[in-house]
Scaffold this motif. Structure first.
Motif, PDB file in Angstrom:
ATOM      1  N   GLN B  90       0.587  -0.976  -0.292  1.00  0.00           N
ATOM      2  CA  GLN B  90      -0.211   0.108   0.217  1.00  0.00           C
ATOM      3  C   GLN B  90       1.038   1.203  -0.007  1.00  0.00           C
ATOM      4  OE1 GLN B  90      -0.911   3.255   1.043  1.00  0.00           O
ATOM      5  NE2 GLN B  90      -3.411   2.603   0.855  1.00  0.00           N
ATOM      6  N   GLU B  91       1.347   2.208  -0.905  1.00  0.00           N
ATOM      7  CA  GLU B  91       1.916   2.976  -1.677  1.00  0.00           C
ATOM      8  C   GLU B  91       2.568   3.935  -0.381  1.00  0.00           C
ATOM      9  OE1 GLU B  91       1.382   4.392  -5.184  1.00  0.00           O
ATOM     10  OE2 GLU B  91       2.318   1.804  -6.221  1.00  0.00           O
ATOM     11  N   THR B  92       0.408   4.514   0.204  1.00  0.00           N
ATOM     12  CA  THR B  92       0.897   5.200   1.326  1.00  0.00           C
ATOM     13  C   THR B  92       1.514   5.068   1.845  1.00  0.00           C
ATOM     14  OG1 THR B  92      -1.334   6.089  -0.250  1.00  0.00           O
ATOM     15  CG2 THR B  92      -0.811   7.637   1.371  1.00  0.00           C
ATOM     16  N   LEU B  93       0.715   4.056   2.852  1.00  0.00           N
ATOM     17  CA  LEU B  93       0.760   3.767   4.115  1.00  0.00           C
ATOM     18  C   LEU B  93       2.392   2.695   4.670  1.00  0.00           C
ATOM     19  CD1 LEU B  93      -2.320   1.890   5.128  1.00  0.00           C
ATOM     20  CD2 LEU B  93      -1.860   4.569   5.457  1.00  0.00           C
ATOM     21  N   MET B  94       2.673   1.574   3.755  1.00  0.00           N
ATOM     22  CA  MET B  94       4.659   1.169   3.582  1.00  0.00           C
ATOM     23  C   MET B  94       4.974   1.741   3.182  1.00  0.00           C
ATOM     24  SD  MET B  94       4.218  -0.456  -0.199  1.00  0.00           S
ATOM     25  CE  MET B  94       5.338  -1.420   0.325  1.00  0.00           C
ATOM     26  N   ALA B  95       6.755   1.850   4.536  1.00  0.00           N
ATOM     27  CA  ALA B  95       7.809   2.318   4.880  1.00  0.00           C
ATOM     28  C   ALA B  95       8.775   2.371   3.936  1.00  0.00           C
ATOM     29  CB  ALA B  95       8.308   2.144   5.956  1.00  0.00           C
ATOM     30  N   ALA B  96       8.098   0.793   2.749  1.00  0.00           N
ATOM     31  CA  ALA B  96       9.633   0.822   1.903  1.00  0.00           C
ATOM     32  C   ALA B  96       8.629   1.900   0.145  1.00  0.00           C
ATOM     33  CB  ALA B  96       8.981  -0.192   1.009  1.00  0.00           C
ATOM     34  N   ALA B  97      10.291   2.290  -0.391  1.00  0.00           N
ATOM     35  CA  ALA B  97       9.186   3.154  -2.322  1.00  0.00           C
ATOM     36  C   ALA B  97      10.220   2.636  -2.860  1.00  0.00           C
ATOM     37  CB  ALA B  97      10.075   4.113  -1.237  1.00  0.00           C
ATOM     38  N   GLY B  98      10.167   3.034  -3.841  1.00  0.00           N
ATOM     39  CA  GLY B  98      10.703   2.570  -5.255  1.00  0.00           C
ATOM     40  C   GLY B  98      10.972   1.416  -5.412  1.00  0.00           C
ATOM     41  N   HIS B  99      12.166   0.384  -5.896  1.00  0.00           N
ATOM     42  CA  HIS B  99      12.299  -0.820  -6.096  1.00  0.00           C
ATOM     43  C   HIS B  99      11.682  -1.439  -5.000  1.00  0.00           C
ATOM     44  CE1 HIS B  99      14.359   0.832  -9.749  1.00  0.00           C
ATOM     45  NE2 HIS B  99      14.827   1.242  -9.280  1.00  0.00           N
ATOM     46  N   GLN B 100      12.299  -1.515  -3.640  1.00  0.00           N
ATOM     47  CA  GLN B 100      12.185  -1.874  -2.715  1.00  0.00           C
ATOM     48  C   GLN B 100      10.534  -2.421  -2.577  1.00  0.00           C
ATOM     49  OE1 GLN B 100      12.712   0.166   1.004  1.00  0.00           O
ATOM     50  NE2 GLN B 100      14.065  -1.603   1.847  1.00  0.00           N
ATOM     51  N   ALA B 101       9.693  -1.559  -2.612  1.00  0.00           N
ATOM     52  CA  ALA B 101       7.961  -1.796  -2.750  1.00  0.00           C
ATOM     53  C   ALA B 101       7.874  -2.278  -4.123  1.00  0.00           C
ATOM     54  CB  ALA B 101       7.523   0.130  -2.463  1.00  0.00           C
ATOM     55  N   GLU B 102       8.663  -2.072  -5.265  1.00  0.00           N
ATOM     56  CA  GLU B 102       7.619  -2.886  -6.071  1.00  0.00           C
ATOM     57  C   GLU B 102       8.006  -4.668  -6.035  1.00  0.00           C
ATOM     58  OE1 GLU B 102       6.128  -1.829  -8.662  1.00  0.00           O
ATOM     59  OE2 GLU B 102       6.162  -0.056  -7.290  1.00  0.00           O
ATOM     60  N   GLU B 103       9.365  -4.423  -5.232  1.00  0.00           N
ATOM     61  CA  GLU B 103      10.049  -6.115  -5.005  1.00  0.00           C
ATOM     62  C   GLU B 103       8.895  -6.654  -4.044  1.00  0.00           C
ATOM     63  OE1 GLU B 103      13.940  -5.995  -3.537  1.00  0.00           O
ATOM     64  OE2 GLU B 103      14.524  -4.796  -5.527  1.00  0.00           O
ATOM     65  N   ALA B 104       8.445  -5.808  -3.039  1.00  0.00           N
ATOM     66  CA  ALA B 104       7.346  -6.593  -1.448  1.00  0.00           C
ATOM     67  C   ALA B 104       6.165  -6.654  -2.809  1.00  0.00           C
ATOM     68  CB  ALA B 104       7.432  -5.172  -0.575  1.00  0.00           C
ATOM     69  N   LEU B 105       6.043  -6.215  -3.233  1.00  0.00           N
ATOM     70  CA  LEU B 105       4.883  -6.131  -4.568  1.00  0.00           C
ATOM     71  C   LEU B 105       4.491  -7.810  -4.893  1.00  0.00           C
ATOM     72  CD1 LEU B 105       1.367  -5.422  -5.510  1.00  0.00           C
ATOM     73  CD2 LEU B 105       3.271  -3.801  -7.242  1.00  0.00           C
ATOM     74  N   HIS B 106       5.444  -7.487  -5.979  1.00  0.00           N
ATOM     75  CA  HIS B 106       5.805  -8.488  -6.562  1.00  0.00           C
ATOM     76  C   HIS B 106       5.856 -10.053  -5.611  1.00  0.00           C
ATOM     77  CE1 HIS B 106       5.990  -5.932  -9.890  1.00  0.00           C
ATOM     78  NE2 HIS B 106       5.392  -6.857 -10.668  1.00  0.00           N
ATOM     79  N   ALA B 107       6.925 -10.174  -4.775  1.00  0.00           N
ATOM     80  CA  ALA B 107       7.277 -11.357  -3.953  1.00  0.00           C
ATOM     81  C   ALA B 107       5.563 -11.666  -2.972  1.00  0.00           C
ATOM     82  CB  ALA B 107       7.573 -10.755  -3.141  1.00  0.00           C
ATOM     83  N   ALA B 108       4.510 -10.095  -3.105  1.00  0.00           N
ATOM     84  CA  ALA B 108       3.101 -10.740  -2.097  1.00  0.00           C
ATOM     85  C   ALA B 108       2.836 -11.386  -2.839  1.00  0.00           C
ATOM     86  CB  ALA B 108       2.629  -9.714  -1.242  1.00  0.00           C
ATOM     87  N   MET B 109       3.023 -11.130  -4.428  1.00  0.00           N
ATOM     88  CA  MET B 109       1.775 -11.838  -5.267  1.00  0.00           C
ATOM     89  C   MET B 109       2.101 -12.742  -5.622  1.00  0.00           C
ATOM     90  SD  MET B 109       0.583  -8.595  -8.155  1.00  0.00           S
ATOM     91  CE  MET B 109       2.057  -8.904  -9.324  1.00  0.00           C
ATOM     92  N   LYS B 110       3.639 -13.201  -5.357  1.00  0.00           N
ATOM     93  CA  LYS B 110       4.567 -14.681  -6.169  1.00  0.00           C
ATOM     94  C   LYS B 110       3.838 -15.400  -4.664  1.00  0.00           C
ATOM     95  CE  LYS B 110       8.567 -16.658  -8.007  1.00  0.00           C
ATOM     96  NZ  LYS B 110       9.676 -16.786  -7.364  1.00  0.00           N
ATOM     97  N   GLU B 111       3.940 -15.081  -3.553  1.00  0.00           N
ATOM     98  CA  GLU B 111       3.733 -16.001  -2.653  1.00  0.00           C
ATOM     99  C   GLU B 111       2.390 -16.194  -2.203  1.00  0.00           C
ATOM    100  OE1 GLU B 111       4.629 -14.754   1.783  1.00  0.00           O
ATOM    101  OE2 GLU B 111       6.253 -14.625   0.404  1.00  0.00           O
ATOM    102  N   ASN B 112       1.245 -15.326  -2.755  1.00  0.00           N
ATOM    103  CA  ASN B 112       0.132 -15.674  -2.024  1.00  0.00           C
ATOM    104  C   ASN B 112      -0.924 -15.655  -3.483  1.00  0.00           C
ATOM    105  OD1 ASN B 112       0.796 -15.416   0.756  1.00  0.00           O
ATOM    106  ND2 ASN B 112       0.891 -13.355  -0.393  1.00  0.00           N
TER     107      ASN B 112
END
Ligand code: SF4
Lengths: 140, 361
Positions: B90-112
């Protein structure tokens, strides 16, 4: 310029008409009481889900009257569970921790279910009482 | 700190009693029009529920929807439900930004994959292949298609995601569309409103967690329990409407007496939402209670519906209606709303700009 309390605005509550819905609620309660007596099945009506006017509510309140029991429950805000003049019919008002009404129900039950502690709670209570006793015996 | 697996454990950690939780479930059951007895089943099932993964993508939006949810009342329990879900992106609430955030998104999508709930707020720009709205160099259109593939269900949060909203308003420069215009093969729940009522999203999530089902939806994909009736059906000024007592200006005697705001442009009769019962700002009031008509923000194309201060149409004969209103109040509302839908359609094709005179009529 007049101050804000000099501006003559008065919002009048328009809830003055009986819609006939409250009669239907009474009939439903009677049916639920019969089910409770015959089969032990509890029931409830969500008053906020009905389009009752203010006048309907006053009328219903009057018809249901008051019984002998009133239970105050403090769990994430106060709840008041009032027995009506008809034993087994309870008026339940739940408020949250900021005192806002979050649910308003008529419950038809010998005792509203939220009042009875469940097994897990009693078990935990028993364990903590035993610990307390043990600590006392050990002189802690 | 290790995160608890179930809501029950989380509750216990927070010193919250079972009765507190049952009370909360009673209020959710009431909102979702489930039978009050469902509160107990809900409390039990929710207590045992595992954290589902939630991915929240913001598109063409103003962040009002996020503001509405994150500033919602009862922070203790609603906050806990949000804490309990695994809000993986959630871009507005998450601490991560930039590449880190995109990685989190893809990891979550893959895992779940196949299991996560996808929340979208904002409309999807389709003009110039979606180039009007991009995140991390990718268009929203592309991101939506990718994220929707692995979603168990999609929640379109707010009028923009549900119907296109303000970005889609005439002349719709970015080619904005709703999520449901793009995704056709996944269950989608629309929660419109500008912004939507915060507790509705908690209710939908709670139902999904509890029963593994989505609420029953109307023909516009909205939960029937919340959007089943118009503002007008539940409006406390309704008896004045039925008696033909209308405020003609915002400061006349009628306005002071709290009369119906229909002639001042109130869109309550054609707007399906629960503002009149759940209210806003910690249940303080809703716009009509503050003296302004409903602007119909949870309806499709509300921005182009002919002006906020233009009356929908004149009630046929309000005084005659009053006699029958007590028995046929709802039917009157329905008849008016059909008439107004036709008018709304006409207004849409010949969009009128709201002028100062409209406000002062
Ligand atoms: S027209 Fe608007 S103000 Fe009048 S009763 Fe309907 S919703 Fe309420």
């Amino acid at each position: 310029m007049p101050s804000i309390d000099q501006i003559p605005i008065s919002i009048v509550s328009p809830d003055e008409m009986l819609t006939g819905q409250a009669d239907a609620v009474l009939t439903e309660i009677a049916g639920m009481l019969k089910r409770l007596l015959d089969d032990g099945i509890e029931g409830s009506i969500d008053l906020r889900g009905l389009a009752l006017s203010g006048a309907d509510r006053v009328w219903l309140e009057k018809q249901l009257g008051r019984g002998e029991v009133e239970i105050m429950l403090e769990a994430g805000g106060w709840s008041v569970l009032t027995e009506t003049a008809y034993p087994g019919v309870w008026k339940v008002m739940h408020r949250d921790d900021r005192d806002r009404v979050v649910a308003e129900l008529i419950e038809v039950a010998f005792v509203p279910a939220i009042i009875r502690p469940d097994n897990g709670d009693v078990k935990k209570g028993h364990e903590s009482l035993l610990l307390n006793l043990k600590a006392k015996t050990a002189g802690v | 700190m290790e995160r608890s697996d179930t809501l029950q454990e989380k509750m216990e950690q927070n010193g919250m009693s079972r009765r507190t939780f049952i009370k909360y479930c009673a209020s959710l059951a009431s909102l979702m029009a489930l039978p009050p007895s469902a509160a107990y089943a809900m409390a039990e099932a929710l207590g045992k529920a595992k954290r589902p993964s939630v991915i929240w993508l913001p598109f063409q939006e103003c962040t009002g929807c996020t503001e509405s949810i994150t500033r919602s009342h009862s922070p203790s329990i609603e906050g806990m439900i949000f804490d309990m879900i695994s809000l993986d992106y959630q871009e507005t609430l998450m601490a991560a930004a930039g590449h880190q955030a995109e990685e989190a998104l893809h990891a979550a999508m893959k895992e779940n994959y196949g299991k996560y709930v996808l929340i979208i707020d904002g409309s999807v720009a389709t003009g110039l292949d979606g180039a009007y709205s991009c995140i991390a160099g990718r268009s929203n259109l592309e991101s939506l298609k990718e994220a929707a593939k692995g979603a168990a269900a999609i929640i379109a949060l707010g009028s923009c995601a549900s119907f296109g909203g303000i970005p889609k308003a005439n002349p719709n420069p970015t080619g904005a569309v709703a999520v449901s215009d793009i995704i056709k093969d996944k269950p989608i729940v629309n929660i419109p409103g500008c912004p939507p009522i915060p507790v509705v999203i908690t209710g939908v999530l709670a139902q999904f967690l509890t029963f593994g089902t989505l609420p029953e939806l109307d023909k516009l994909g909205r939960p029937k329990a919340v959007y089943g009736e118009t503002i007008h059906d539940r409006c406390y000024r309704r008896p004045f409407y039925d008696q033909g007592k209308f405020a003609k200006t915002f400061d006349d005697e009628g306005a002071r007496q709290g009369w119906c705001l229909f002639e001042l442009g109130c869109k309550g009769p054609v707007t399906y939402n629960a503002c009149a019962t759940t209210k806003w700002n910690d249940s303080t009031s809703f716009p009509i209670e503050s003296g302004h008509g409903c602007i119909g923000c949870s309806e499709p194309d509300f921005w182009d519906a002919g002006g906020f201060y233009k009356a929908l149409s004149m009630p046929a004969d309000p005084l005659k209606m009053a006699a029958t209103a007590a028995v046929a109040g709802a039917a009157v509302g329905v008849a008016i709303s059909f008439a107004n839908r036709a008018k709304k359609g006409a207004a849409k094709s010949a969009h009128e700009t709201t002028k100062l005179e409209d406000l002062e009529k």
